[in-house]
Write a protein that holds these residues in place. Structure first.
Motif, PDB file in Angstrom:
ATOM      1  N   VAL A   1       0.812  -1.223   0.000  1.00  0.00           N
ATOM      2  CA  VAL A   1       0.000   0.000   0.000  1.00  0.00           C
ATOM      3  C   VAL A   1       0.846   1.275   0.000  1.00  0.00           C
ATOM      4  O   VAL A   1       0.306   2.372  -0.180  1.00  0.00           O
ATOM      5  CB  VAL A   1      -0.959   0.022   1.220  1.00  0.00           C
ATOM      6  CG1 VAL A   1      -1.863  -1.201   1.203  1.00  0.00           C
ATOM      7  CG2 VAL A   1      -0.193   0.109   2.539  1.00  0.00           C
ATOM      8  N   LYS A   2       2.141   1.128   0.170  1.00  0.00           N
ATOM      9  CA  LYS A   2       3.014   2.306   0.255  1.00  0.00           C
ATOM     10  C   LYS A   2       2.975   3.113  -1.046  1.00  0.00           C
ATOM     11  O   LYS A   2       3.112   2.581  -2.135  1.00  0.00           O
ATOM     12  CB  LYS A   2       4.450   1.868   0.544  1.00  0.00           C
ATOM     13  CG  LYS A   2       5.410   3.037   0.756  1.00  0.00           C
ATOM     14  CD  LYS A   2       6.801   2.531   1.098  1.00  0.00           C
ATOM     15  CE  LYS A   2       7.765   3.692   1.310  1.00  0.00           C
ATOM     16  NZ  LYS A   2       9.136   3.221   1.648  1.00  0.00           N
ATOM     17  N   GLY A   3       2.760   4.414  -0.910  1.00  0.00           N
ATOM     18  CA  GLY A   3       2.839   5.313  -2.054  1.00  0.00           C
ATOM     19  C   GLY A   3       1.646   5.313  -2.977  1.00  0.00           C
ATOM     20  O   GLY A   3       1.660   5.994  -4.017  1.00  0.00           O
ATOM     21  N   LEU A   4       0.588   4.598  -2.644  1.00  0.00           N
ATOM     22  CA  LEU A   4      -0.593   4.574  -3.516  1.00  0.00           C
ATOM     23  C   LEU A   4      -1.351   5.890  -3.413  1.00  0.00           C
ATOM     24  O   LEU A   4      -1.473   6.485  -2.341  1.00  0.00           O
ATOM     25  CB  LEU A   4      -1.516   3.415  -3.144  1.00  0.00           C
ATOM     26  CG  LEU A   4      -0.974   1.992  -3.354  1.00  0.00           C
ATOM     27  CD1 LEU A   4      -2.057   0.966  -3.013  1.00  0.00           C
ATOM     28  CD2 LEU A   4      -0.473   1.794  -4.770  1.00  0.00           C
ATOM     29  N   SER A   5      -1.871   6.337  -4.530  1.00  0.00           N
ATOM     30  CA  SER A   5      -2.645   7.579  -4.564  1.00  0.00           C
ATOM     31  C   SER A   5      -4.053   7.326  -4.043  1.00  0.00           C
ATOM     32  O   SER A   5      -4.483   6.173  -3.880  1.00  0.00           O
ATOM     33  CB  SER A   5      -2.723   8.100  -6.001  1.00  0.00           C
ATOM     34  OG  SER A   5      -3.502   7.214  -6.802  1.00  0.00           O
ATOM     35  N   GLU A   6      -4.784   8.401  -3.825  1.00  0.00           N
ATOM     36  CA  GLU A   6      -6.169   8.288  -3.368  1.00  0.00           C
ATOM     37  C   GLU A   6      -7.004   7.518  -4.387  1.00  0.00           C
ATOM     38  O   GLU A   6      -7.848   6.682  -4.016  1.00  0.00           O
ATOM     39  CB  GLU A   6      -6.754   9.684  -3.144  1.00  0.00           C
ATOM     40  CG  GLU A   6      -8.090   9.701  -2.431  1.00  0.00           C
ATOM     41  CD  GLU A   6      -7.995   9.352  -0.958  1.00  0.00           C
ATOM     42  OE1 GLU A   6      -9.053   9.163  -0.338  1.00  0.00           O
ATOM     43  OE2 GLU A   6      -6.868   9.246  -0.421  1.00  0.00           O
ATOM     44  N   ALA A   7      -6.775   7.778  -5.663  1.00  0.00           N
ATOM     45  CA  ALA A   7      -7.523   7.077  -6.715  1.00  0.00           C
ATOM     46  C   ALA A   7      -7.215   5.584  -6.699  1.00  0.00           C
ATOM     47  O   ALA A   7      -8.108   4.748  -6.893  1.00  0.00           O
ATOM     48  CB  ALA A   7      -7.180   7.671  -8.083  1.00  0.00           C
ATOM     49  N   GLN A   8      -5.955   5.244  -6.493  1.00  0.00           N
ATOM     50  CA  GLN A   8      -5.560   3.836  -6.443  1.00  0.00           C
ATOM     51  C   GLN A   8      -6.139   3.144  -5.206  1.00  0.00           C
ATOM     52  O   GLN A   8      -6.579   1.998  -5.280  1.00  0.00           O
ATOM     53  CB  GLN A   8      -4.042   3.728  -6.456  1.00  0.00           C
ATOM     54  CG  GLN A   8      -3.425   4.109  -7.800  1.00  0.00           C
ATOM     55  CD  GLN A   8      -1.921   4.205  -7.740  1.00  0.00           C
ATOM     56  OE1 GLN A   8      -1.344   4.626  -6.729  1.00  0.00           O
ATOM     57  NE2 GLN A   8      -1.263   3.833  -8.830  1.00  0.00           N
ATOM     58  N   LEU A   9      -6.144   3.838  -4.081  1.00  0.00           N
ATOM     59  CA  LEU A   9      -6.679   3.255  -2.844  1.00  0.00           C
ATOM     60  C   LEU A   9      -8.170   2.972  -2.952  1.00  0.00           C
ATOM     61  O   LEU A   9      -8.669   1.998  -2.380  1.00  0.00           O
ATOM     62  CB  LEU A   9      -6.431   4.197  -1.660  1.00  0.00           C
ATOM     63  CG  LEU A   9      -4.986   4.363  -1.197  1.00  0.00           C
ATOM     64  CD1 LEU A   9      -4.897   5.411  -0.104  1.00  0.00           C
ATOM     65  CD2 LEU A   9      -4.427   3.036  -0.691  1.00  0.00           C
ATOM     66  N   LYS A  10      -8.870   3.797  -3.676  1.00  0.00           N
ATOM     67  CA  LYS A  10     -10.333   3.682  -3.720  1.00  0.00           C
ATOM     68  C   LYS A  10     -10.851   2.943  -4.959  1.00  0.00           C
ATOM     69  O   LYS A  10     -12.055   2.709  -5.089  1.00  0.00           O
ATOM     70  CB  LYS A  10     -10.968   5.074  -3.636  1.00  0.00           C
ATOM     71  CG  LYS A  10     -10.706   5.764  -2.296  1.00  0.00           C
ATOM     72  CD  LYS A  10     -11.481   7.045  -2.165  1.00  0.00           C
ATOM     73  CE  LYS A  10     -11.244   7.706  -0.799  1.00  0.00           C
ATOM     74  NZ  LYS A  10     -11.663   6.862   0.329  1.00  0.00           N
ATOM     75  N   TYR A  11      -9.954   2.547  -5.833  1.00  0.00           N
ATOM     76  CA  TYR A  11     -10.376   1.850  -7.051  1.00  0.00           C
ATOM     77  C   TYR A  11     -10.965   0.480  -6.718  1.00  0.00           C
ATOM     78  O   TYR A  11     -10.398  -0.301  -5.956  1.00  0.00           O
ATOM     79  CB  TYR A  11      -9.191   1.672  -8.002  1.00  0.00           C
ATOM     80  CG  TYR A  11      -9.524   0.789  -9.192  1.00  0.00           C
ATOM     81  CD1 TYR A  11     -10.266   1.281 -10.257  1.00  0.00           C
ATOM     82  CD2 TYR A  11      -9.127  -0.552  -9.210  1.00  0.00           C
ATOM     83  CE1 TYR A  11     -10.603   0.467 -11.328  1.00  0.00           C
ATOM     84  CE2 TYR A  11      -9.455  -1.377 -10.278  1.00  0.00           C
ATOM     85  CZ  TYR A  11     -10.194  -0.864 -11.332  1.00  0.00           C
ATOM     86  OH  TYR A  11     -10.523  -1.675 -12.400  1.00  0.00           O
ATOM     87  N   LYS A  12     -12.122   0.171  -7.340  1.00  0.00           N
ATOM     88  CA  LYS A  12     -12.777  -1.123  -7.173  1.00  0.00           C
ATOM     89  C   LYS A  12     -12.907  -1.780  -8.544  1.00  0.00           C
ATOM     90  O   LYS A  12     -13.499  -1.183  -9.456  1.00  0.00           O
ATOM     91  CB  LYS A  12     -14.151  -0.949  -6.529  1.00  0.00           C
ATOM     92  CG  LYS A  12     -14.103  -0.294  -5.156  1.00  0.00           C
ATOM     93  CD  LYS A  12     -15.490  -0.061  -4.574  1.00  0.00           C
ATOM     94  CE  LYS A  12     -16.145  -1.352  -4.176  1.00  0.00           C
ATOM     95  NZ  LYS A  12     -17.308  -1.162  -3.284  1.00  0.00           N
ATOM     96  N   PRO A  13     -12.378  -2.979  -8.723  1.00  0.00           N
ATOM     97  CA  PRO A  13     -12.475  -3.666 -10.011  1.00  0.00           C
ATOM     98  C   PRO A  13     -13.914  -3.858 -10.471  1.00  0.00           C
ATOM     99  O   PRO A  13     -14.193  -3.903 -11.669  1.00  0.00           O
ATOM    100  CB  PRO A  13     -11.800  -5.013  -9.744  1.00  0.00           C
ATOM    101  CG  PRO A  13     -10.875  -4.745  -8.593  1.00  0.00           C
ATOM    102  CD  PRO A  13     -11.601  -3.746  -7.740  1.00  0.00           C
ATOM    103  N   SER A  14     -14.834  -3.975  -9.522  1.00  0.00           N
ATOM    104  CA  SER A  14     -16.269  -4.079  -9.830  1.00  0.00           C
ATOM    105  C   SER A  14     -17.022  -3.662  -8.567  1.00  0.00           C
ATOM    106  O   SER A  14     -16.453  -3.637  -7.476  1.00  0.00           O
ATOM    107  CB  SER A  14     -16.643  -5.513 -10.243  1.00  0.00           C
ATOM    108  OG  SER A  14     -16.419  -6.410  -9.176  1.00  0.00           O
ATOM    109  N   PRO A  15     -18.306  -3.332  -8.696  1.00  0.00           N
ATOM    110  CA  PRO A  15     -19.059  -2.840  -7.535  1.00  0.00           C
ATOM    111  C   PRO A  15     -19.098  -3.811  -6.363  1.00  0.00           C
ATOM    112  O   PRO A  15     -19.241  -3.385  -5.210  1.00  0.00           O
ATOM    113  CB  PRO A  15     -20.464  -2.622  -8.106  1.00  0.00           C
ATOM    114  CG  PRO A  15     -20.249  -2.383  -9.566  1.00  0.00           C
ATOM    115  CD  PRO A  15     -19.097  -3.271  -9.940  1.00  0.00           C
ATOM    116  N   ASP A  16     -18.982  -5.124  -6.648  1.00  0.00           N
ATOM    117  CA  ASP A  16     -19.080  -6.114  -5.575  1.00  0.00           C
ATOM    118  C   ASP A  16     -17.714  -6.536  -5.021  1.00  0.00           C
ATOM    119  O   ASP A  16     -17.631  -7.469  -4.226  1.00  0.00           O
ATOM    120  CB  ASP A  16     -19.841  -7.351  -6.064  1.00  0.00           C
ATOM    121  CG  ASP A  16     -19.140  -8.052  -7.222  1.00  0.00           C
ATOM    122  OD1 ASP A  16     -18.326  -7.390  -7.906  1.00  0.00           O
ATOM    123  OD2 ASP A  16     -19.402  -9.246  -7.437  1.00  0.00           O
TER     124      ASP A  16
END
Length: 202
Positions: free
Chosen positions: A46-61
């Motif tokens: 998780v080191k250095g991940l951006s906000e967009a990367q942290l919150k990205y979901k491959p699919s809604p579920d």
């Protein structure tokens, strides 16, 4: 001279009857190594991940990286509370016959991502008291530091305190292994999210 010999005999007798540490050196080292390595693997992912990367979901579920970390920290808190409560109860070695897994089978089974499991509602990220990854990580690092220090020094008879959990009966030492293996399971999940084709580049 006689007094010296007498004292030596007494000391030798006490040394013989004094109980050894309930955990072997091998068991203690294995748990400490697993606790440390799984924490380090997670922090590295998780080191250095951006906000967009942290919150990205491959699919809604599916969970995001942030949600995985929140789930790890929430579950670790719950598992240690249950384990600690069990250790504080009288030893129940008569229940050891209810344990169906070796340490190795337990760790391998928990880490196996091919076996899909649904978590209980109280352990879902959206129901956690942690509202961000950083908050969850701070809690995790704090609790993991305390747990590792405990394993290093404890004289508690972890093998003879057996807990009955929804997933089966485990002794308290195995519960500690479960905590670390659960961490590893969801670190693998984080790697799956990061490997998704739509994962943000930055």
């Amino acid at each position: 001279m006689k007094q010296t010999v007498f004292l030596a005999v007494i000391l030798a007798t006490f040394a013989f009857i004094a109980p050894n540490s309930p955990l072997t050196k091998k068991e203690r080292k294995a748990a400490i190594d697993l606790l440390k390595s799984t924490e380090n693997d997670l922090l590295g992912e998780v080191k250095g991940l951006s906000e967009a990367q942290l919150k990205y979901k491959p699919s809604p579920d599916r969970w995001s990286v942030e949600e995985c970390v929140i789930h790890i920290a929430t579950t670790e808190e719950m598992l240690w509370q249950a384990t600690d409560a069990g250790i504080r109860q009288p030893a129940n070695p008569e229940k050891r016959s209810e344990i169906k897994m070796t340490d190795e089978q337990l760790v391998k089974g928990v880490e196996d991502r091919l076996q899909k499991r649904k978590t209980s509602d109280n352990l879902k990220p959206e129901n956690s008291s942690f509202k961000s990854m950083n908050e969850a990580l701070e809690s995790l690092k704090n609790s993991r530091g305390k747990l590792t220090a405990y394993v290093k020094s404890t004289a508690d008879d972890l093998r003879n305190h057996v807990l009955t959990m929804p997933f089966g009966s485990l002794d308290s030492y195995q519960m500690i292994l479960f905590i670390a293996a659960h961490n590893a399971r969801h670190t693998q999940q984080i790697r799956e999210v990061k490997a998704d084709a739509g994962f943000p580049k930055n």
